[in-house]
Design a protein around this motif. Structure first.
Motif, PDB file in Angstrom:
ATOM      1  N   GLN A  72      58.237 -56.778  12.002  1.00  0.00           N
ATOM      2  CA  GLN A  72      57.304 -55.643  11.964  1.00  0.00           C
ATOM      3  C   GLN A  72      55.849 -56.062  12.178  1.00  0.00           C
TER       4      GLN A  72
ATOM      5  N   TRP B 150      50.829 -53.861  11.381  1.00  0.00           N
ATOM      6  CA  TRP B 150      52.269 -53.786  11.194  1.00  0.00           C
ATOM      7  C   TRP B 150      52.825 -52.484  11.753  1.00  0.00           C
ATOM      8  N   ASP B 151      54.043 -52.555  12.275  1.00  0.00           N
ATOM      9  CA  ASP B 151      54.767 -51.365  12.721  1.00  0.00           C
ATOM     10  C   ASP B 151      56.110 -51.329  12.008  1.00  0.00           C
ATOM     11  N   LEU B 152      56.231 -50.423  11.040  1.00  0.00           N
ATOM     12  CA  LEU B 152      57.435 -50.354  10.218  1.00  0.00           C
ATOM     13  C   LEU B 152      58.638 -49.844  11.000  1.00  0.00           C
ATOM     14  N   ALA B 153      58.418 -49.296  12.188  1.00  0.00           N
ATOM     15  CA  ALA B 153      59.528 -48.770  12.981  1.00  0.00           C
ATOM     16  C   ALA B 153      60.286 -49.868  13.715  1.00  0.00           C
ATOM     17  N   VAL B 154      59.721 -51.090  13.748  1.00  0.00           N
ATOM     18  CA  VAL B 154      60.352 -52.190  14.470  1.00  0.00           C
ATOM     19  C   VAL B 154      61.456 -52.806  13.621  1.00  0.00           C
ATOM     20  N   GLU B 155      62.586 -53.040  14.238  1.00  0.00           N
ATOM     21  CA  GLU B 155      63.703 -53.690  13.540  1.00  0.00           C
ATOM     22  C   GLU B 155      64.315 -54.738  14.457  1.00  0.00           C
TER      23      GLU B 155
ATOM     24  N   ALA C 287      59.602 -50.393   2.010  1.00  0.00           N
ATOM     25  CA  ALA C 287      59.404 -51.672   2.690  1.00  0.00           C
ATOM     26  C   ALA C 287      58.497 -52.534   1.838  1.00  0.00           C
TER      27      ALA C 287
ATOM     28  N   SER D 106      53.948 -45.011  11.125  1.00  0.00           N
ATOM     29  CA  SER D 106      54.688 -46.265  10.980  1.00  0.00           C
ATOM     30  C   SER D 106      53.777 -47.486  11.085  1.00  0.00           C
TER      31      SER D 106
END
Length: 500
Positions: A461, A439-444, A405, A425
Motif C-alpha cells: 500500500q 499510502w493507498d489502502l486500495a492496493v493489495e 488497516a 483510500s
C-alpha cells in the motif's frame, strides 16, 4: 522518492539535500549533446591508443564510466531498513516528482494550515500559488520574535524533464521555465511559540467562491492562551500592491484564557459558518468556544472530562455538527456529543499502549478514522464497530477493536496524518523518522507478488516516501490535486508526485 547516492569520483557533482529542487549545471540545450567521436581524425594507430582503449577520448570514456557507476549506486532509501554508508547522502529522485520545492522562513514552524483561495479548484497548471498561515518557534531566549505568519507562495514551478512532450506530441516550450518560488509574508506579533494553528472559513456549502471569504485563524500558544485573529485583510493585501495595513489588524479579535496548561489540540467545526472551536490541553480538559451572531465569543464554562492524560488531537465530525473525537497520550480515542449534559464520552476505546499523537476523520467516508501513535504505528478504524458506552458515566474504555488497516512501517512517532481530500483510500503520514509517506489502502498484493517485486518487507500500500528533516505537520492542498505541503526544522516543503 528519496535515493541514496554514493560519491563516485571527485568530478561528480555534490548530491542534493533531500527536498531541494535539483538544478542542472548544464542548460537545457546542452543536455543530451555529446561530442561526435568521429569528428576528429587520428593520423596513426598510436594516437588511437593514446585516446583510449575503445578509441574514444579519455574525457568522454571517463564520463560514461562515471554515469554507469552512479546508476549502479542509486538505490531506493527505505526508512529503518536502508543504512547509509560513509560518503552516502540522500537525494530526491527527480523522475518521481511533478513538483518539488523548499522554502525557508526566519524561524521554524511547528504548525501551519492552508487557506482556501479564489484561484479555482482542480488546478493543474504551473506555476502554482498557495496561501497559508503558520506560527513560529523562535529561540527560547527570544520569545518576543514569535509571530503568526500569513504566507503567499507563488512561482511554484513544474519539474523540468528532458525531452518531455505534451499530449499532442509537442514539446512544452510554451510553459514558463522553472524558477525559484517566491515567498511573501505578513506577520502578526505573538510573543509565544505556536503549538497549533488552524484556519476557519465559511463552510463550502455556504461559500461564494467568487468573493474573498472571511478567514479566521486560531492559534494555540505555549503560554496556554488561544488567540483568534481575522487575517482577511492580510491575505487580500498580497494582491493589491501598495496596501498598508493598519496596526489594528494585528490585534486579536478574541483571547481565550480558560486553559491552565498548554495544549496542542485544536479544530474548527466544518459545519458551523460563524465558527465553533474545540481546544484541548495537557490536563486532559476539552473546551468548546462558539462565535455568536453579534461577533462575540463564548466558551462553555464546563469542560469535557474523561482523558487521564494530555489531549493530543481533536477532530469534529465531518457530517454531524454536534459530534467530535479526541485522541490522547493515555492511548485512547473518545467520541463525544456536545449536547451531553454529563460531559462524558459517548464512545471510549483504548487503541494503543503509547500516546495517540494525531488523528484524521475521513471527509469522504464518514465512518473511517485514522490515528497515528508514538510507537510509529498508524491505523484506520471503522467507527461502526465501536460500541457506545453502556452508561454516560462509564470511565472504563472498551478493549481494543480490530482496525481496518494497521502499519508499523515508520520507526519513530507519527507526527501528522491526513486523508486525501477526494480519495478515501489515500492517506498522507509524517513521522519523526524524517519521512512523509503516501499510502493507498486500495492496493493489495500477495506475498508472492511482493517477492517477485523484491519488496517483501515493504507494504504494497506504500506509494511514496519523501525525506524531510524533522517534519512536524502535513496538509493536502485541496484545490491542487495530489499536492502536499509540510513544515519541518528547515522550513516548508511543497511537492506533488506522479503517483498520486
Amino acid at each position: 522518492m528519496s535515493k541514496r547516492i554514493a560519491d563516485a569520483a571527485e568530478a561528480q557533482p555534490a548530491s542534493l539535500k533531500a527536498g531541494e529542487r535539483p538544478v542542472s549545471e548544464t542548460s537545457p540545450d546542452e543536455v543530451g549533446e555529446f561530442e561526435d567521436e568521429y569528428e576528429d581524425e587520428f593520423e596513426s594507430e598510436d594516437e588511437i591508443f593514446e585516446a583510449g582503449v575503445d578509441g574514444r577520448p579519455d574525457e568522454e570514456r571517463e564520463a560514461d564510466e562515471q554515469r554507469d557507476a552512479m546508476d549502479i549506486d542509486k538505490q531506493t532509501f527505505i526508512p529503518g531498513r536502508t543504512k547509509l554508508a560513509p560518503g552516502e547522502t540522500l537525494a530526491p529522485d527527480p523522475s518521481t516528482y511533478e513538483m518539488l520545492h523548499t522554502i525557508s522562513t526566519p524561524w521554524p514552524c511547528l504548525s501551519f494550515d492552508i487557506v482556501h483561495d479564489t484561484l479555482g479548484d482542480d488546478r493543474k497548471t504551473f506555476p502554482a500559488t498557495i496561501y497559508a498561515i503558520a506560527g513560529t518557534q523562535a529561540d527560547a531566549n527570544r520569545p518576543r520574535e514569535n509571530e503568526l505568519m500569513v504566507l503567499k507562495l507563488s512561482g511554484l514551478s513544474r519539474m523540468e524533464r528532458e525531452g518531455e512532450t505534451d499530449s499532442d506530441g509537442d514539446s512544452d516550450e510554451d510553459e514558463e521555465s522553472p524558477s525559484d518560488p517566491i515567498l511573501e509574508s505578513k506577520t502578526i506579533p505573538l510573543g509565544s511559540i505556536t503549538n497549533r494553528i488552524r484556519v476557519h472559513q465559511n463552510p463550502p456549502q455556504s461559500r461564494d467562491y467568487s468573493k474573498p471569504s472571511q478567514t479566521i485563524a486560531a492559534t494555540m500558544l505555549e503560554n496556554s492562551q488561544v488567540l483568534i485573529h481575522d487575517v482577511s485583510a492580510h491575505l487580500a493585501s498580497f494582491d493589491v500592491p501598495g496596501t498598508v495595513l493598519s496596526p489594528s489588524t494585528s490585534n486579536p479579535i478574541s483571547t481565550l484564557r480558560m486553559h491552565k496548561s498548554e495544549g496542542y489540540a485544536l479544530d474548527w467545526s466544518p459545519l458551523q459558518p460563524l465558527g465553533k472551536l474545540l481546544t484541548g490541553d495537557n490536563d486532559g480538559l476539552i473546551y468548546v468556544t462558539t462565535r455568536t451572531e453579534g461577533g462575540g465569543w463564548v466558551t462553555d464554562s464546563r469542560p469535557f472530562v474523561g482523558h487521564s492524560s494530555s489531549v493530543e488531537e481533536l477532530q469534529w465530525s465531518p457530517n454531524e455538527r454536534n459530534v467530535f473525537a479526541s485522541a490522547s497520550s493515555d492511548g485512547s480515542v473518545k467520541v463525544w456529543d456536545v449536547r451531553s449534559k454529563s460531559r462524558k464520552p459517548a464512545v471510549d476505546v483504548k487503541i494503543s499502549k503509547t500516546d495517540i499523537n494525531v488523528m484524521s476523520w475521513s471527509k469522504q467516508t464518514f465512518h473511517l478514522l485514522a490515528t497515528g501513535a508514538d510507537d510509529g504505528q498508524w491505523a484506520v478504524w471503522d467507527l461502526r464497530h465501536w460500541k457506545p458506552n453502556a452508561s454516560s458515566g462509564s470511565s472504563s474504555p472498551q478493549s481494543k477493536p480490530s482496525p481496518v488497516a494497521s502499519f508499523g512501517f515508520h520507526t519513530q512517532p507519527i507526527t501528522s496524518i491526513e486523508w486525501h481530500p477526494t480519495d478515501d483510500s489515500v492517506i498522507a503520514v509524517s513521522s519523526a523518522d524524517n519521512t512523509i509517506t503516501l499510502w493507498d489502502l486500495a492496493v493489495e498484493l500477495d506475498d508472492e507478488e511482493n517477492r517477485d517485486a523484491g519488496v517483501i518487507d515493504v507494504p504494497p500500500q506504500l506509494l511514496f516516501v519523501h525525506y524531510m528533516e524533522s517534519v512536524k505537520e502535513i496538509h493536502w492542498q485541496t484545490q491542487m490535486p495530489g499536492t502536499v505541503m509540510a513544515t519541518g526544522s528547515n522550513g516548508f516543503g511543497v511537492f506533488k508526485t506522479i503517483s498520486v
